[in-house]
Write an enzyme that holds these catalytic residues in place. Structure first.
Site, PDB file in Angstrom:
ATOM      1  N   ASP A  11     -37.878  33.460  24.172  1.00  0.00           N
ATOM      2  CA  ASP A  11     -36.679  33.035  24.892  1.00  0.00           C
ATOM      3  C   ASP A  11     -36.765  33.651  26.280  1.00  0.00           C
ATOM      4  O   ASP A  11     -36.767  34.878  26.410  1.00  0.00           O
ATOM      5  CB  ASP A  11     -35.413  33.530  24.185  1.00  0.00           C
ATOM      6  N   ASP A 130     -28.990  23.248  17.719  1.00  0.00           N
ATOM      7  CA  ASP A 130     -28.287  24.506  17.469  1.00  0.00           C
ATOM      8  C   ASP A 130     -27.041  24.175  16.656  1.00  0.00           C
ATOM      9  O   ASP A 130     -26.186  23.419  17.123  1.00  0.00           O
ATOM     10  CB  ASP A 130     -27.888  25.176  18.796  1.00  0.00           C
TER      11      ASP A 130
END
Lengths: 256, 201
Positions: A11, A130
């Site tokens: 990330d 998500d």
């Protein structure tokens, strides 16, 4: 033979690898180029690079970091974050990505998934989803969030996953927002229900804190690939240890 | 010099970069005239068969490919670049392949997920391209179609049944998997190709 992939996830925020808990409270976890080289050497099956604060102002930097990271990587390399158009995807592929991940832009305009699949082939298109459990419903249900988990969409995650595979997605990267960074393990119900429902490969993400969680994701979660971040970034486990653990549990993996 | 044919589709940079890593003077070539004098040709590719065939012809690089094969220059097709060597594909029946290898490209067996997007091992039946690879040899596949088995087939993987992984006919070699994305094993396979180019040059 079906084999399960082990995927470390980078990330990236402003050129650095970060990790958070439930998508917030970020801390620095290192340099993406160094980590990518390390994971390639350790025997990772693939790398995922997500630009978690993708915005137009640092897009140029991002492409440059992707290119430098790709130089170190001779395994599949997926890059996502802020991809809104076919041209955005082409720039990332030209920089050395093998697959592009889309998330918010696909929810905003689902035709983007088909456009990307038509241009680059389905195998190049990863839709990242998500999802967060809906509270208070009789049966289990999950809602899709976009923009780094900040925006609720009211979309049902299972229906959206199915739609994405119909639209031409070649893979689904399913992250449980409830579990992300908690180290409590994957949301196995979420991954299993999507994996059973969709004909395309599924990458399980969010919640890995120990090696048994990887086994659970592959077996009970029916995932085709298991993704983790902190356990690898913090040096708690190597890729080789993760694979040995999976193999010992009877999950077919490429040895590190 | 090894010309990596750049017809505007996919992750061509990955193939160029991996060839360079094993010491080749590899260059992305998008202009047919710039491919003249190449000692070896690599035809990579990801995406749909029909669209790749169309793009290859639109750039004029199809002639570079067939001319190189006719002249016996070492040639490596990767993934869709491998499939394009055949006559056609079930993926886009109206599109024509280069017809360098006899046979057609067929959909993967039923009962398994499409695409095959994973590492898998090779069952090798004698292959110059795969000389010296470890046993088992793990390589990375991403595809929903593969060439049918013919006399040219040199290895398969097991994915709902045997699936063609490599083929060879003289100096024309092809891999359904991605050697440029198969770690050290893949780099070794590319090194075999580079060595063949050096021997022929």
């Amino acid at each position: 033979m079906r084999t399960v992939r082990v995927i470390p996830c980078l990330d990236v925020d402003d050129g650095r690898v970060v990790k958070g808990i439930r998508f917030t409270d970020l801390f620095d976890a290192g340099d993406p180029v160094e980590l990518a080289a390390r994971y390639d050497a350790q025997g990772a099956d693939e790398l995922v690079f997500l630009d978690i604060t993708a915005s137009s102002d640092h897009r140029g930097t991002m492409v440059e970091v992707v290119a430098r990271t790709a130089e170190q990587v001779f395994i599949p390399f997926t890059v996502g974050g802020g991809v809104r158009t076919v041209d955005d995807a082409r720039r990332l592929l030209r920089a050395g990505a093998d697959k592009v991940g889309v998330n918010s832009a696909a929810v905003d305009r689902p035709a983007l998934v088909t456009e990307l699949a038509d241009e680059f082939g389905s195998q190049c298109v990863v839709v990242a989803i998500d999802a967060r459990r809906r509270p208070g419903t009789a049966d289990l249900a999950w809602e899709v969030y976009t923009h780094g988990g900040r925006t609720a969409t009211d979309l049902d995650a299972l229906a959206w996953a199915e739609r994405c595979s119909d639209l031409g997605a070649g893979e689904l990267l399913v992250t449980s927002m409830d579990r992300d960074g908690t180290r409590d393990g994957f949301d196995l119900e979420l991954t299993r229900r999507i994996a059973i429902r969709c004909p395309v490969p599924l990458v399980a993400s969010g919640g890995v804190g120990e090696l048994d969680h990887l086994v659970e994701g592959a077996v009970e979660g029916a995932a085709d690939a298991v993704l983790a971040a902190s356990i690898f970034h913090l040096g708690e486990f190597t890729i080789a240890e993760a694979k040995a653990h999976l193999a010992a549990a009877g999950v077919a993996v490429r040895p590190a | 010099m090894i010309a990596v044919l750049d017809y505007g589709i996919g992750n061509l940079r990955s193939a160029e970069k991996a060839l360079q890593r094993v010491g080749a003077d590899a260059r992305l070539i998008d202009d047919p005239t710039a491919a003249a004098g190449a000692d070896g040709i690599v035809l990579p590719g990801v995406g749909a068969f029909g669209r790749c065939a169309e793009a290859l012809r639109a750039t004029g690089l199809d002639d570079v490919a067939t001319d190189a094969v006719a002249r016996g220059i070492p040639f490596l097709g990767i993934c869709i670049g491998f499939q394009l060597l055949y006559e056609g594909s079930e993926e886009n029946p109206s599109a024509e392949g280069l017809g360098v290898l006899p046979g057609v490209v067929r959909r993967l067996p039923t009962g398994v997920k499409h695409p095959q997007m994973q590492w898998n091992t090779l069952d090798i039946a004698g292959s110059d391209l795969l000389a010296g690879v470890p046993d088992p040899a793990w390589v990375y596949f991403v595809h929903s179609y593969a060439p049918e088995q013919t006399v040219d087939t040199t290895s398969t993987c097991d994915y709902g049944g045997p699936v063609v992984a490599t083929a060879e006919r003289g100096p024309v070699w092809g891999t359904q998997f991605h050697p440029e994305k198969s770690g050290a094993v893949g780099l070794g396979i590319l090194a075999n190709f580079v060595a063949a180019v050096d021997r022929a040059a």
